[in-house]
Scaffold this active site. Sequence first.
Site, PDB file in Angstrom:
ATOM      1  N   GLU B  53       5.460  -3.160  -5.553  1.00 45.44           N
ATOM      2  CA  GLU B  53       4.318  -2.245  -5.562  1.00 45.44           C
ATOM      3  C   GLU B  53       4.398  -1.437  -4.286  1.00 45.44           C
ATOM      4  O   GLU B  53       4.403  -2.004  -3.185  1.00 45.44           O
ATOM      5  CB  GLU B  53       3.013  -3.048  -5.512  1.00 45.44           C
ATOM      6  CG  GLU B  53       2.313  -3.231  -6.822  1.00 45.44           C
ATOM      7  CD  GLU B  53       0.980  -3.933  -6.612  1.00 45.44           C
ATOM      8  OE1 GLU B  53       0.260  -3.570  -5.656  1.00 45.44           O
ATOM      9  OE2 GLU B  53       0.678  -4.849  -7.382  1.00 45.44           O
ATOM     10  N   ASP B  64      -9.894  -1.380  -1.204  1.00 47.21           N
ATOM     11  CA  ASP B  64      -9.051  -2.214  -0.359  1.00 47.21           C
ATOM     12  C   ASP B  64      -9.798  -2.709   0.861  1.00 47.21           C
ATOM     13  O   ASP B  64     -10.699  -2.049   1.362  1.00 47.21           O
ATOM     14  CB  ASP B  64      -7.813  -1.430   0.087  1.00 47.21           C
ATOM     15  CG  ASP B  64      -6.804  -1.313  -1.047  1.00 47.21           C
ATOM     16  OD1 ASP B  64      -6.272  -2.361  -1.456  1.00 47.21           O
ATOM     17  OD2 ASP B  64      -6.575  -0.191  -1.533  1.00 47.21           O
TER      18      ASP B  64
END
Lengths: 416, 277
Positions: B53, B64
């Site tokens: 990723e 996040d």
Amino acid sequence: MGLPHPNPEFAPDAGGFFGRFGGRFVAETLMPLILELQEAYESAKQDPDFNAELDALRRDYIGRASPLYLAERLTERLGGARIYLKREDLMHTGAHKINNCIGQVLLARRMGKQRIIAETGAGMHGVATATVAARFGMECIIYMGSTDIDRQQPNVQRMKLLGAKVIPVTSGTGTLKDAMNDALRDWVTNVADTFYIIGTVAGPHPYPAMVRDFQSVIGREAREQVVEKEGRLPDSLLACIGGGSNAMGLFHPFLGDEDVRLIGVEAAGEGLDTGKHAASLQGGSPGVLHGNRTFLLQTAEGQITDAHSISAGLDYPGIGPEHAWLHESGRAEYVAVTDDEALDAFKTLCRLEGIIPALESAHAIAHAIKLAPTLPEDHVMVLNLSGRGDKDMATVTEHLADELAAGAPAADAPAQ
Amino acid sequence: MTQRHERIARRFNELKAADRAGLVTFISAGDPDYDTSLETLLALPEAGADVIELGMPFTDPMADGPSIQASTLRALEAGQTMAKTLEMVRALRERDDATPVVLMGYYNPIYCMGVETFLAEAAEAGVDGLIVVDLPPEHDAELCLPAKAHGLDFIRLATPTTDAKRLPLVLENTSGFLYYVSSTGVTGAAAPSAERVEQEVDAIRAHSTLPIGVGFGIRTPEQAERIARFADAVVVGSALTDIVAQAESPAEASRGVLELTRSLAGAVRRARETAEA
């Protein structure tokens, strides 16, 4: 009066879009909540008990209706349009922000949520949120950029007195957009018991429409009041724009009246060509942030840039999606005034009307000072005086240090 | 239309044949700088990453936690752009045509580049899939459906708040694998209990035959080993970006990321053996 019946012509579509703006650009964790919120709001809007309680709180707790005041000396000095001020500065907590918070806290209680979170820039939305959380006995967490905490100490103290926990946000640039990021992170983490009171007409659907509906009490009152005083609708409406909630609240009940000019005033900071401004419509481009597609201050790569304004409440790199839509469709006009023009207008209103306006609202006054002299005397203008300026004393004192030391600031010659 | 490479499907078939879970590693493209990040990327397959990723940096990564947020800002500070991120994928493809690369990030940088331009360039560079956090199924027309037309998998996140009513919608256009976010909250949050996650993964399997990767809060080889007993892949991100944050030099950052990748890879490889022993 209750909430307005949704007007299909202006409401967002089922996906929350105003034209191509708006939407629900959020992480999957939040989607079920946002759908639940939308359902709860739709049902509350139709509920006479909810509306009756909201009306009573508006009247007895906030102090509505706010007066519509003819600013005679300002009108006379400018020698043009008749200027009415919609006195949101007189409402509880000192600004229009409480109109939205009181509606959302009732919704939170209806949904069984006991924990309230909010983001704040200048602190006015934080104070209004802390106020309603105290009133309804709920836990309250306010996210505020560390930069803003430094420049808005009195509001930080007010929030603490009201029982809120103020969490300094140091991530990113430590301003309003970062506070909103952290509030969203909190919400994602504490989905089960938490209600997020967004302070402006932005964010994922249904927030832009819901906040607008709660703020539209401003426009509905203004409409009745101006008809009572002038026997007709106004010719123009003026309001400052950060995220755009006070402007949307004033404009919305007039959207269908095509002869009424709607003018939103953005913050040009040090000037639109300096890159140091907060004018998302005039100096930005379409993008996706904080759950909606709208105009943003950003680089060509789609990285969000910092907003700059003397007024912390306008210091946001985005704008509500309905404004983006009104801008693109041409229904509303958007202009910008600089920090210096806003400061001059601030002094002018202090000296001519005995009203200390919020620096945010001073942006709308600054544009009125430019526009009113060009208009005929029978032109009726309604300007939203969205908040009072007590919170801005430190900023203003700093900028006007020399003038204040020399005596009263020279203010009786407004800029032409 | 670009030809489909099916690297993700092939990799999960290989993993199934080998009866082990895969390791998915996340790094932010350009963190702490372009050269170091590229060097790390090129070495990840050999260190044991089964799927990569690669984060597309964005100033405002709302979903996040502090670790990945800091990493994305370091990358931007060092001058990372979308063009450079795609260039990294091209460089990897010159030496590795098997390891799937999934670009992860937020919609705005893609929207600003132009969806069609982005998809054409990503497919050409050798990208296999996309994870775009702020595009729920309600917005599939924006990027998900166009991405599939370009032969890219669109990997969706399912979360503990995704109930049985919503799951079919989440699964509808998801391909490649399903990313199960094991806790509500942001990346880097506290580790979830493996028992609870296993039950939730089992519940999803009743609705889908897609491989299921589990992430959020997995930091150590021990945690990875526990999850790898039942998940098809284990995703580790914040623990790796933390290493970059704490490293005293770019070389140390790269070394540290690869070292942890090796121990995580060892853990997922032995997970089912030790469970059976």
